[in-house]
Design a protein around this motif. Structure first.
Motif, PDB file in Angstrom:
ATOM      1  N   PRO A   1       0.832  -1.208   0.000  1.00 15.02           N
ATOM      2  CA  PRO A   1       0.000   0.000   0.000  1.00 15.02           C
ATOM      3  C   PRO A   1       0.867   1.260   0.000  1.00 15.02           C
ATOM      4  O   PRO A   1       1.900   1.311   0.665  1.00 15.02           O
ATOM      5  CB  PRO A   1      -0.787  -0.090   1.309  1.00 15.02           C
ATOM      6  CG  PRO A   1      -0.509  -1.430   1.891  1.00 15.02           C
ATOM      7  CD  PRO A   1       0.719  -1.955   1.245  1.00 15.02           C
ATOM      8  N   THR A   2       0.423   2.264  -0.716  1.00 16.59           N
ATOM      9  CA  THR A   2       1.117   3.551  -0.743  1.00 16.59           C
ATOM     10  C   THR A   2       0.749   4.370   0.492  1.00 16.59           C
ATOM     11  O   THR A   2      -0.170   4.018   1.238  1.00 16.59           O
ATOM     12  CB  THR A   2       0.722   4.356  -1.992  1.00 16.59           C
ATOM     13  OG1 THR A   2      -0.691   4.604  -1.931  1.00 16.59           O
ATOM     14  CG2 THR A   2       1.098   3.625  -3.275  1.00 16.59           C
ATOM     15  N   ASP A   3       1.453   5.485   0.672  1.00 13.10           N
ATOM     16  CA  ASP A   3       1.119   6.394   1.769  1.00 13.10           C
ATOM     17  C   ASP A   3      -0.326   6.878   1.642  1.00 13.10           C
ATOM     18  O   ASP A   3      -1.030   7.019   2.638  1.00 13.10           O
ATOM     19  CB  ASP A   3       2.078   7.594   1.778  1.00 13.10           C
ATOM     20  CG  ASP A   3       3.502   7.201   2.113  1.00 13.10           C
ATOM     21  OD1 ASP A   3       3.721   6.134   2.734  1.00 13.10           O
ATOM     22  OD2 ASP A   3       4.425   7.956   1.744  1.00 13.10           O
ATOM     23  N   THR A   4      -0.774   7.121   0.415  1.00 14.51           N
ATOM     24  CA  THR A   4      -2.153   7.551   0.167  1.00 14.51           C
ATOM     25  C   THR A   4      -3.137   6.472   0.626  1.00 14.51           C
ATOM     26  O   THR A   4      -4.196   6.783   1.184  1.00 14.51           O
ATOM     27  CB  THR A   4      -2.358   7.871  -1.322  1.00 14.51           C
ATOM     28  OG1 THR A   4      -1.395   8.863  -1.706  1.00 14.51           O
ATOM     29  CG2 THR A   4      -3.746   8.379  -1.610  1.00 14.51           C
ATOM     30  N   ALA A   5      -2.780   5.204   0.417  1.00 17.79           N
ATOM     31  CA  ALA A   5      -3.641   4.101   0.861  1.00 17.79           C
ATOM     32  C   ALA A   5      -3.753   4.093   2.383  1.00 17.79           C
ATOM     33  O   ALA A   5      -4.848   3.938   2.930  1.00 17.79           O
ATOM     34  CB  ALA A   5      -3.085   2.772   0.356  1.00 17.79           C
TER      35      ALA A   5
ATOM     36  N   VAL B   1      -5.240  -0.632   1.919  1.00 20.43           N
ATOM     37  CA  VAL B   1      -4.609  -1.483   2.948  1.00 20.43           C
ATOM     38  C   VAL B   1      -5.541  -2.649   3.228  1.00 20.43           C
ATOM     39  O   VAL B   1      -6.741  -2.458   3.431  1.00 20.43           O
ATOM     40  CB  VAL B   1      -4.348  -0.678   4.243  1.00 20.43           C
ATOM     41  CG1 VAL B   1      -3.759  -1.546   5.323  1.00 20.43           C
ATOM     42  CG2 VAL B   1      -3.457   0.535   3.951  1.00 20.43           C
ATOM     43  N   PHE B   2      -4.991  -3.858   3.266  1.00 20.25           N
ATOM     44  CA  PHE B   2      -5.789  -5.042   3.606  1.00 20.25           C
ATOM     45  C   PHE B   2      -5.861  -5.151   5.123  1.00 20.25           C
ATOM     46  O   PHE B   2      -4.842  -5.037   5.806  1.00 20.25           O
ATOM     47  CB  PHE B   2      -5.154  -6.336   3.095  1.00 20.25           C
ATOM     48  CG  PHE B   2      -4.783  -6.346   1.635  1.00 20.25           C
ATOM     49  CD1 PHE B   2      -5.523  -5.671   0.682  1.00 20.25           C
ATOM     50  CD2 PHE B   2      -3.683  -7.071   1.216  1.00 20.25           C
ATOM     51  CE1 PHE B   2      -5.181  -5.710  -0.647  1.00 20.25           C
ATOM     52  CE2 PHE B   2      -3.329  -7.109  -0.124  1.00 20.25           C
ATOM     53  CZ  PHE B   2      -4.082  -6.431  -1.064  1.00 20.25           C
ATOM     54  N   LEU B   3      -7.036  -5.433   5.637  1.00 22.88           N
ATOM     55  CA  LEU B   3      -7.202  -5.669   7.065  1.00 22.88           C
ATOM     56  C   LEU B   3      -7.801  -7.061   7.245  1.00 22.88           C
ATOM     57  O   LEU B   3      -8.753  -7.422   6.551  1.00 22.88           O
ATOM     58  CB  LEU B   3      -8.072  -4.599   7.707  1.00 22.88           C
ATOM     59  CG  LEU B   3      -7.485  -3.182   7.626  1.00 22.88           C
ATOM     60  CD1 LEU B   3      -8.491  -2.151   8.133  1.00 22.88           C
ATOM     61  CD2 LEU B   3      -6.182  -3.082   8.383  1.00 22.88           C
TER      62      LEU B   3
END
Length: 189
Positions: free
Chosen positions: A82-86, A185-187
């Motif tokens: 994931p990027t910072d934006t994600a 982001v995966f949770l």
């Protein structure tokens, strides 16, 4: 290097490497990382993420979880990064809470939920999706599962809670695996 929007297009075009040890058009890794004949060696997962300028939060989380040595090791690993934006899409305070020492176990679980053992390229993943009748289940290093599907030419990964995340850049080759950049982001659930 352009920001590829399509996993399938990348696989079909055969785009599988980043030259000069760079990721997403950023500066190469440190000059001491040389192959013979003066060529730059491919960076490992952590070195590549540090060099992008768009994975600062991910790198900080990897360090806080104590996973930097593992993700710098031989692997191979497939990382959905994931990027910072994600990370910024998460509820306010989530990242700050997760990187606290008392939450190391939870953070480690989330980060290893973004990792799959082995080298799963775009072409491999598309093949698995097609063989699975439109979806493929990926077992993560955390013990969880992710589901991959195609939405047009874009691979979309769905986490255990049903949140869908697109792969925005595929097949970033590193010395110990492959990175696929994601917009979420995966949770685990």
């Amino acid at each position: 290097m352009p920001n590829f929007k399509s996993f399938k297009a990348l696989a079909l075009a055969g785009v599988v490497a980043i030259s000069g040890g760079a990721l997403i058009g950023t500066a190469p890794v440190a000059a001491h990382n040389h192959k013979s004949h003066g060529e730059m060696a491919q960076p490992n997962i952590v070195q590549a993420a540090v060099g992008t300028g768009v994975h600062t939060t991910l790198v900080a989380a990897v360090k806080a979880a104590g996973l930097a040595d593992t993700l710098s090791g031989p692997g191979p690993f497939t990382i959905f990064a994931p990027t910072d934006t994600a990370f910024a899409k998460l509820p306010e305070g989530t990242v700050a809470t997760l990187v606290k020492p008392e939450n190391k176990g939870t953070l480690t679980g989330i980060l290893t939920y973004h990792a799959v053992a082995g080298n799963v390229s775009a072409a491999d993943l598309i093949g698995l999706i097609q063989a699975g009748g439109g979806s493929a289940t990926l077992s993560t290093l955390s013990g969880g599962e992710l589901t991959a599907r195609l939405s047009g030419d874009t691979v979309v990964i769905t986490d255990a809670a049903g949140r869908a995340t697109a792969v925005t850049q595929a097949d970033v080759k590193v010395s110990n695996g492959v990175i696929h950049v994601t917009d979420g982001v995966f949770l685990p659930a």
